[in-house]
Motif scaffolding. Structure first.
Motif, PDB file in Angstrom:
ATOM      1  N   GLY A   1       0.767  -1.211   0.019  1.00 53.52           N
ATOM      2  CA  GLY A   1      -0.054  -0.227   0.172  1.00 53.52           C
ATOM      3  C   GLY A   1       0.800   1.432  -0.066  1.00 53.52           C
ATOM      4  N   PRO A   2       0.053   2.535  -0.185  1.00 53.83           N
ATOM      5  CA  PRO A   2       0.850   3.781  -0.350  1.00 53.83           C
ATOM      6  C   PRO A   2       1.294   3.901   0.998  1.00 53.83           C
ATOM      7  N   PRO A   3       2.451   4.801   1.264  1.00 55.20           N
ATOM      8  CA  PRO A   3       2.850   5.404   2.643  1.00 55.20           C
ATOM      9  C   PRO A   3       1.912   5.931   3.549  1.00 55.20           C
ATOM     10  N   THR A   4       1.793   5.517   4.778  1.00 57.78           N
ATOM     11  CA  THR A   4       1.076   5.958   5.782  1.00 57.78           C
ATOM     12  C   THR A   4       1.806   6.506   7.032  1.00 57.78           C
ATOM     13  N   ALA A   5       0.873   7.191   8.007  1.00 56.64           N
ATOM     14  CA  ALA A   5       1.609   7.955   9.047  1.00 56.64           C
ATOM     15  C   ALA A   5       2.161   6.776   9.976  1.00 56.64           C
ATOM     16  N   SER A   6       1.723   5.334  10.027  1.00 57.26           N
ATOM     17  CA  SER A   6       1.997   4.585  10.873  1.00 57.26           C
ATOM     18  C   SER A   6       3.157   3.786  10.394  1.00 57.26           C
ATOM     19  N   THR A   7       4.294   3.285  11.182  1.00 55.07           N
ATOM     20  CA  THR A   7       5.452   2.710  10.523  1.00 55.07           C
ATOM     21  C   THR A   7       5.260   1.407  10.294  1.00 55.07           C
ATOM     22  N   PRO A   8       5.178   0.505   9.107  1.00 52.35           N
ATOM     23  CA  PRO A   8       5.005  -0.974   8.912  1.00 52.35           C
ATOM     24  C   PRO A   8       6.176  -1.483   9.526  1.00 52.35           C
ATOM     25  N   ALA A   9       6.032  -2.766  10.024  1.00 57.42           N
ATOM     26  CA  ALA A   9       7.419  -3.486  10.261  1.00 57.42           C
ATOM     27  C   ALA A   9       8.110  -4.078   9.213  1.00 57.42           C
ATOM     28  N   VAL A  10       9.360  -3.173   9.163  1.00 53.76           N
ATOM     29  CA  VAL A  10       9.952  -3.760   7.715  1.00 53.76           C
ATOM     30  C   VAL A  10      11.385  -4.439   7.933  1.00 53.76           C
ATOM     31  N   LYS A  11      11.964  -5.113   7.050  1.00 53.39           N
ATOM     32  CA  LYS A  11      13.346  -5.685   7.317  1.00 53.39           C
ATOM     33  C   LYS A  11      13.725  -5.319   5.860  1.00 53.39           C
ATOM     34  N   PRO A  12      14.913  -4.926   5.838  1.00 58.70           N
ATOM     35  CA  PRO A  12      15.742  -4.695   4.631  1.00 58.70           C
ATOM     36  C   PRO A  12      16.012  -5.756   3.845  1.00 58.70           C
ATOM     37  N   ASP A  13      16.414  -5.744   2.568  1.00 61.35           N
ATOM     38  CA  ASP A  13      16.729  -6.794   1.493  1.00 61.35           C
ATOM     39  C   ASP A  13      17.838  -7.703   2.373  1.00 61.35           C
ATOM     40  N   TRP A  14      18.038  -9.043   2.001  1.00 60.90           N
ATOM     41  CA  TRP A  14      18.660  -9.989   2.615  1.00 60.90           C
ATOM     42  C   TRP A  14      20.186  -9.571   2.774  1.00 60.90           C
ATOM     43  N   TYR A  15      20.938  -8.788   1.884  1.00 63.96           N
ATOM     44  CA  TYR A  15      22.180  -8.316   1.962  1.00 63.96           C
ATOM     45  C   TYR A  15      22.409  -7.308   2.811  1.00 63.96           C
ATOM     46  N   PHE A  16      21.383  -6.746   3.395  1.00 63.63           N
ATOM     47  CA  PHE A  16      21.508  -5.651   4.381  1.00 63.63           C
ATOM     48  C   PHE A  16      21.123  -6.161   6.049  1.00 63.63           C
ATOM     49  N   ILE A  17      20.573  -7.591   6.120  1.00 65.14           N
ATOM     50  CA  ILE A  17      20.260  -7.927   6.936  1.00 65.14           C
ATOM     51  C   ILE A  17      21.155  -8.397   8.283  1.00 65.14           C
ATOM     52  N   TRP A  18      22.554  -8.496   7.700  1.00 63.92           N
ATOM     53  CA  TRP A  18      23.729  -8.701   8.938  1.00 63.92           C
ATOM     54  C   TRP A  18      23.765  -7.397   9.584  1.00 63.92           C
TER      55      TRP A  18
END
Ligand code: HEM
Length: 415
Positions: free
Chosen positions: A269-286
């Motif tokens: 969905g489009p950006p909202t005022a609340s922050t969704p729980a996100v994780k970066p792409d796999w190569y940034f997860i470390w």
């Protein structure tokens, strides 16, 4: 036709000079090529995306709702024939390029191919890997959906945390404090024009240096024809193999991309005022994992009022130290080497075990990125990271020397 062109452009001289170069026959040499195929695919699918993407955050009406134009244009791309698949191929190819470049780096590392005289290509390669990751990150912000805006905000915060110049660099890339009206046009220009041009120039330089210095030779070449360059000519044999491999690459990436559509914007969905729980792409997860377990209130004061906060220490300093060690490696490791042959990893137990330990560190810090899901405490995760890294080093070292023995005296110095 060939004769006509040859008379004007001396193609046969060019052909003799470059296209008869011998390519070593060894599977590990395909990793650099796969990285290149992923880059070519990214450019081709990127052209299609750029015809239909709108780099703007102004609000427009879409199905009765006001959404950013960039977000609506990605929904439009997905509605075009093959649009969603081509966008997915673009996303997957970015991941494959980074994964293949990293594996290519590991192959260079464990075979000692970074040593004199190949220091320049090692440094060009590091720049290529770094720039590929940054280009991928800028691409992440473009769909401007709830997920991508939050993930970019996290990245912006990490960049801005650098003492003295962080704010300046982040604002230069994002046209102000992200997200401003100027962010998307600025990032779009970097992502579709300047970074790909720089990548193409660096890849060109990487290939020229490699042609000039020739490849290292697989170890078996020393036994078969000592002192000679073994391999198949670039044209037609190697060129044909590369063509087949590229078609295979396309078949695999289209299958993956069609089966698992990457980054489904309509779900986020489009950006909202609340922050969704996100994780970066796999190569940034470390890196994200390190940030999860580093104490949030960690602060080191610097002169002129600057501070190093936990974001900087976990997100920039720790990966930065690994980067500096990588840059210095060919200048520190100047032990005598047989210039032309790939070194066997089993003859260099320390270097090979350090490489495995580094992988264990990256895998366990990646695990820390799922801290919430696994329910581990920070202390448990630090213990897992430290113990696995040290144990991996020790176990690999012992396995290598018990199976293959200690390297003979001359080589022991190198190990
Ligand atoms: C990201 C884009 C990159 C592309 C497209 C690329 C492409 C290639 C290709 C096609 C080759 C010849 C085949 C082979 O040896 O695999 C090569 C060789 C080489 N690459 Fe890369 N590479 C990239 C990144 C890197 C990285 C990250 C490093 C290391 C830091 C690196 C260091 C080298 C070295 C030292 C050679 C010569 C190897 C030898 O002679 O054995 N490259 N590269």
């Amino acid at each position: 036709m060939y004769r006509w062109l040859d008379e004007r452009l001396s193609l046969s001289r060019l052909n003799k000079k470059f296209l008869r170069k011998a390519f070593p026959v060894h599977h590990s040499f395909f990793l650099g090529e796969i990285t290149m195929f992923a880059f070519i695919t990214l450019v081709l699918t990127g052209v299609f995306l750029s015809f239909n993407y709108e780099p703007s955050t102004r609000l427009i009406k879409h199905l009765g709702k006001e959404v950013p134009a960039a977000y609506a244009s990605v929904l439009y791309i997905d509605s075009l024939p093959f649009g969603a698949v081509l966008r997915s191929v673009h996303h997957w190819s970015a991941s494959i390029m980074i994964a293949a470049a990293f594996l290519h780096l590991l192959r260079i590392l464990i075979s000692g191919a970074y040593k004199k005289p190949r220091e320049i290509n090692w440094l060009l390669g590091l720049a290529l890997l770094g720039l590929s990751v940054v280009t991928s990150f800028t691409g992440y912000s473009l769909p401007f959906d709830a997920f991508s805006v939050t993930a970019t905000q996290i990245g912006y915060g990490i960049g801005a945390s650098m003492p003295y110049m962080g704010e300046w660099i982040s604002q230069l890339i994002f046209g102000g404090e992200y997200p401003t009206l100027h962010s998307i046009p600025r990032v779009y220009s970097l992502h579709v024009l300047w970074f790909p041009l720089l990548l193409a120039a660096l890849i060109g330089a990487h290939m020229l240096v490699m042609l000039k210095q020739k490849h290292t030779q697989p170890a078996y070449a020393e036994k078969v024809a000592p002192g000679k360059i073994l391999g198949v000519p670039m044209m037609p044999q190697q060129g044909f193999m590369m063509g087949v491999l590229f078609l295979l690459y396309l078949a695999v990436v289209f299958f993956i991309a069609g089966t698992w559509i990457a980054h489904p914007v309509e779900v986020f969905g489009p950006p909202t005022a609340s922050t969704p729980a996100v994780k970066p792409d796999w190569y940034f997860i470390w890196i994200y994992g390190i940030l999860q377990i580093i104490p949030g209130d960690l602060k080191v004061s610097l002169p002129f009022g600057a501070v190093m906060n936990s974001e900087f220490i976990g997100g920039v300093m720790i990966p930065g130290i690994l980067g500096v060690v990588a840059v210095l490696l060919p200048f520190l490791d100047t032990r005598k080497t047989k210039l032309r042959y790939m070194e066997l990893p089993t003859r260099h137990p320390v270097r090979t075990s350090v490489t495995f330990a580094l992988l264990a560190f990256m895998l366990t810090t990646t695990l820390a990125g799922w801290k919430e899901e696994f329910g581990f405490s920070n202390g448990q995760l630090w213990a897992i990271i430290i113990i696995s890294t040290l144990a991996t080093y020790l176990v690999s070292y012992l396995i290598i020397i018990s199976y293959w023995g200690r390297p003979p005296k001359g080589e022991a110095e190198e190990a």
